[in-house]
Every structure is written in C-alpha cells, then in structure tokens.
Enzyme design. Structure first.
Site, PDB file in Angstrom:
ATOM      1  N   GLU A  14       0.820  -1.208   0.000  1.00 31.30           N
ATOM      2  CA  GLU A  14       0.000   0.000   0.000  1.00 31.30           C
ATOM      3  C   GLU A  14       0.857   1.263   0.000  1.00 31.30           C
ATOM      4  O   GLU A  14       0.461   2.292  -0.560  1.00 31.30           O
ATOM      5  CB  GLU A  14      -0.946  -0.009   1.201  1.00 31.30           C
ATOM      6  CG  GLU A  14      -1.956  -1.149   1.205  1.00 31.30           C
ATOM      7  CD  GLU A  14      -2.829  -1.175  -0.040  1.00 31.30           C
ATOM      8  OE1 GLU A  14      -3.052  -0.105  -0.639  1.00 31.30           O
ATOM      9  OE2 GLU A  14      -3.269  -2.270  -0.436  1.00 31.30           O
ATOM     10  N   HIS A  46       1.446   2.381  -3.554  1.00 32.77           N
ATOM     11  CA  HIS A  46       0.365   3.215  -4.095  1.00 32.77           C
ATOM     12  C   HIS A  46       0.431   4.627  -3.506  1.00 32.77           C
ATOM     13  O   HIS A  46       0.314   5.621  -4.226  1.00 32.77           O
ATOM     14  CB  HIS A  46      -1.000   2.599  -3.734  1.00 32.77           C
ATOM     15  CG  HIS A  46      -1.264   1.266  -4.361  1.00 32.77           C
ATOM     16  ND1 HIS A  46      -1.132   1.035  -5.715  1.00 32.77           N
ATOM     17  CD2 HIS A  46      -1.698   0.095  -3.819  1.00 32.77           C
ATOM     18  CE1 HIS A  46      -1.465  -0.226  -5.983  1.00 32.77           C
ATOM     19  NE2 HIS A  46      -1.802  -0.813  -4.842  1.00 32.77           N
TER      20      HIS A  46
END
Length: 454
Positions: A23, A26
């Site tokens: 994550e 991202h």
C-alpha cells in the site's frame, strides 16, 4: 511460546509488513503524482489505531483484520470535490499517471523481495551441500552418469551452492526446457558435465518429486537403526517397542541403518512385521502390525516411530551462501526475477490443469510456514517474507477485476480505444472478479483444512 501463538504472531507480522509495503507503493507514487491521499489503511474492519498527519491531514489506520489494506484517494466518483482540489483527484489524472499509481503496489512487493534477499545473502544463508547420495540403478540419473558422492555445481548455468537452491533451479530449468545440463564435481575433485532429459515427465512430478523420479537421493549421514520418538498410541508403541531399542532384524532382513527399516515398513502396509531388537543388552522379538497411509505415490506402511536424533551434521556437508554488498544485490535481483517467473508459470500450469490446484495455500498454511521459518532463524524468515511478497506481487498483477491487474487492464483498454470503459461494464467485471476471488479463497481454505486433516 506455543506453536499456535508463534504461527499467529508470525502471520500477523508477515501480512502486516507486506501489505503495508504494498500500500505504501500506491501511497508514495500517488503523492509524487500530486494526488491527494485521504486514508492509508493496513487491515480492514474496526480501526485499532488512527492518526492524521501531513499537509493533507492524511488519516493513517491500523485495522483489526490484517488480511488486506487500501489507500483512499480523492476522487470525484466517490463524492463532491471542491473546485480548487479537482486537479488533485485520481480520476482527473492522465491514464499513464493512474497506471503508474496502481502498478506501484505490486512493484513495491518485488522491491521488498529484492531488499529481503539482499539482506539475507549479505548475512549469509547456511545450507547443506548438494552432494548426491544414492543413485537408483537403471534410473535416468544413473544412465546420465551420476555417481554417489558427486557434488552438483550448476544446472543449466545456474550455480547450486545448497540443496535448497538446487531444487529451485532444477524445477525452474525443467519447466523451461526438456534438456538439462549438470556440472558436477566427482569425489576425486574433477569436474565434468552430464546431460539428461526430462521429456515426458509431468509438471506435477517436476514440482513435487523430480529428484526422486530422476533417481537421485541427497547424501545423508548413515543413521543407526535405533528407535527415537514414538507416536502416542501408534503401532510401534502399542506393540511394546520403546525409545532406545536397537533394531537388529525385521522379518528375515538384517538391518544396518535406519533407512532400511523405513523402506521395509513402507513396503508392507497392513502387515505384521517381526522386529528382532536389542534392549539393555537383551535380545527380544516383538511383532508389529503396520498401519496404511495413502500418499501421492500410493499406499505405504507406517508404525509411528522415528529414529534416534542424529548428532551434528558433518562439517563437510555444511555450506554457506554469502556474497559481498554489491554481489548480494545482483543475486537478489536475479532470485526475485527467477521466482516471479516461476510463480507465473506455476499459475499458468494450474489453469491448464498440468499442476494440481491442491498446491494453492491459504492463511492457515501461510501461518504454519511463517511460524516455522521464524523459529528456524532470521534468514529463513527473510526468505519466507520474500517468497510471499513475490506471490502477492504476481497475484495482484493478474488481469482479474478487483485486483490491481484488473485496473491496469482497464487502463490498457482506455489507452487503445481513447476512452475509459463504461461504468456498467466495469461493474459487471467487478462482480465477476468478486466471484472468482471468493472461489479462489474458498479453494485455498479448503486445501488448508485438508492439509490439517492429513
């Protein structure tokens, strides 16, 4: 700490670390592209911890279920956006920028694997030297010219410093080509090349028991035929055998080492075997009826007994895979590429039916291996983290709706046709993706349960 607790803790650390890194990929690229990030969450469900920080007051969340995570970005499709912030929404970015943001998660999984392998090789990985033990008569290996005591140096140009690396390189090479070239060192120190063919051998055998199929057994120090730990209520214990018993003979076969006992018992399921033993200098005879157990190669016999634990591994069998600072980085990149390609090939062979879907693993199996690798040592746990990170990276790149790869597929279509897919089509594909993922998760969990049940 109990086995369950150590496995559970290792699973939480594994998933939490890898999901956070995924994550973060991202998150980091979105920030670099000027997109406003509203929330960075590791885990789903009820938040255990939250805080807001940074110029955008991004909310950082640690949630109760660590089996996923997400990065929520400013997006006009999810609500009204103030005029002065519309240029920072995800949906208003060019298709190339959106592609980069979504692809960053899986890419960071591969980066994590490279870093883990780099640190592992910098520390050094202990292992067992790939020295050939028994070569089955008239086997593929015997025909190719293998002999007991040969040390495997390379397979198709790839170094094989340990048995662990040898097995990976053997699987990788056998799935790529039918012709394998081994460079081996004989006991007298001379080196030579041996060629053998794996044509006609199924992918399933290549994955699980290729060495045995070729007729090669790793060299092991001879174990004396002395009973060690006995399974509670197993045939051996029920019949009166005890730890420390020296096995002299089974039926009419004179025993010289433990492996002879194993071979004889495995070959006689559901039969009564006479054990001539020595216990405290007294000879005795005990009859044991074997149990039967079904394995992939057929039905074998068992008595629920193990050998007396051996002493230390002889120094000549031990080796260490260790590299310099920059060489470790090169080997780490090479290993990540190799395992990524191997994972993708295995997924492809599952789809075509060449490899059984029983190989899929779920959280229970991952937790078990996480606990085992953590108990073995730091470098073993690093290897486990790298392999799982690679699997997550490859899985997320598959063109399945709901995964990163599904979104990347949408963007590729948009690049070709000049406009995005309609919301209706994307919604239908998301439904298909949800069904596929639920089926995949159910199958993995079913495999986990079946492994627990033996």
């Amino acid at each position: 700490m109990s086995g369950f607790l150590s496995s559970a803790l290792a699973l939480i650390v594994t998933l939490g670390l890898l999901i956070a890194f995924h994550e973060f990929g991202h998150f980091w690229v979105a920030r670099k592209m000027g997109v406003k990030v509203l929330r960075f969450s590791v885990g789903f469900g009820k938040p255990l911890w939250t805080c807001k920080a940074g110029p955008d007051q991004t909310e950082y969340v640690l949630a109760v279920f660590p089996l996923g995570g997400y990065v929520k970005m400013l997006d006009e499709r999810e609500g009204e956006v103030a005029e002065h912030e519309r240029h920072r929404t995800f949906n208003r970015q060019s298709v190339w920028r959106r592609f980069a943001i979504v692809a960053a998660g899986p890419i960071f999984n591969f980066i994590f694997a490279i870093l883990a392998f780099w640190l592992m090789y910098l520390i050094g990985v202990p292992g067992v030297a790939p020295i050939v033990g028994e070569v089955a008569p008239k086997s593929i290996a015997a025909t190719a010219g293998f002999h007991t005591g040969d040390r495997i140096l390379e397979i198709n140009g790839r170094d094989t410093p340990t048995w662990s690396v040898t097995r990976i390189n053997l699987l990788d090479s056998s799935l790529s080509t039918d012709e394998l070239t081994f460079r081996v060192q004989a006991e007298d120190g001379s080196t030579h090349s041996l060629q053998l063919s794996v044509e006609g051998i199924s992918s399933e055998i290549k994955q699980k028991q290729l060495l045995r199929h070729l007729g090669i057994s790793p060299f092991r120090p001879t174990l004396p035929a002395i009973l060690g730990e006995l399974s509670p209520d197993g045939p051996a214990q029920q019949s009166g055998l005890q730890s420390g018993d020296i096995i002299i003979r089974v039926n009419e076969l004179k025993i010289s080492d433990w492996m002879e006992v194993v071979k004889f018992v495995r070959a006689h399921p559901e039969e009564v075997i006479r054990f001539d033993i020595e216990r405290e200098s007294v000879l005795q005879t005990i009859e044991v009826k074997t149990e039967s157990k079904t394995i992939e190669t057929g039905i074998i016999g068992r008595i629920g007994a193990g050998p007396k634990p051996p002493g230390p591994i002889p120094p000549e069998l031990l080796t260490r895979e260790e590299y310099s600072f920059f060489e470790s980085a090169r080997v780490a990149v090479d290993k990540t590429w190799q395992l990524s390609a191997l994972t993708l090939r295995m997924i492809g062979k599952m789809i075509t039916g060449d490899v059984s879907v029983k190989n899929l693993s779920g959280p229970i199996t991952i937790a078990t291996y996480a606990g085992q690798s953590a108990n073995i040592g730091f470098t073993a746990f690093l290897y486990f983290l790298a392999v799982v990170s690679i699997s997550l990276g490859v899985l997320n790149l598959l063109p399945v709706p709901m995964l990163d790869g599904g979104h990347l597929l949408y963007f590729l279509v948009e690049m070709v046709k000049g406009s995005p897919l309609s919301d209706a089509i994307q919604l239908k594909m998301q439904h298909i993706g949800i069904v596929f993922l639920l089926m995949l998760m159910s199958l993995a969990l079913y495999n986990d349960v079946m492994r627990l049940l033996g």
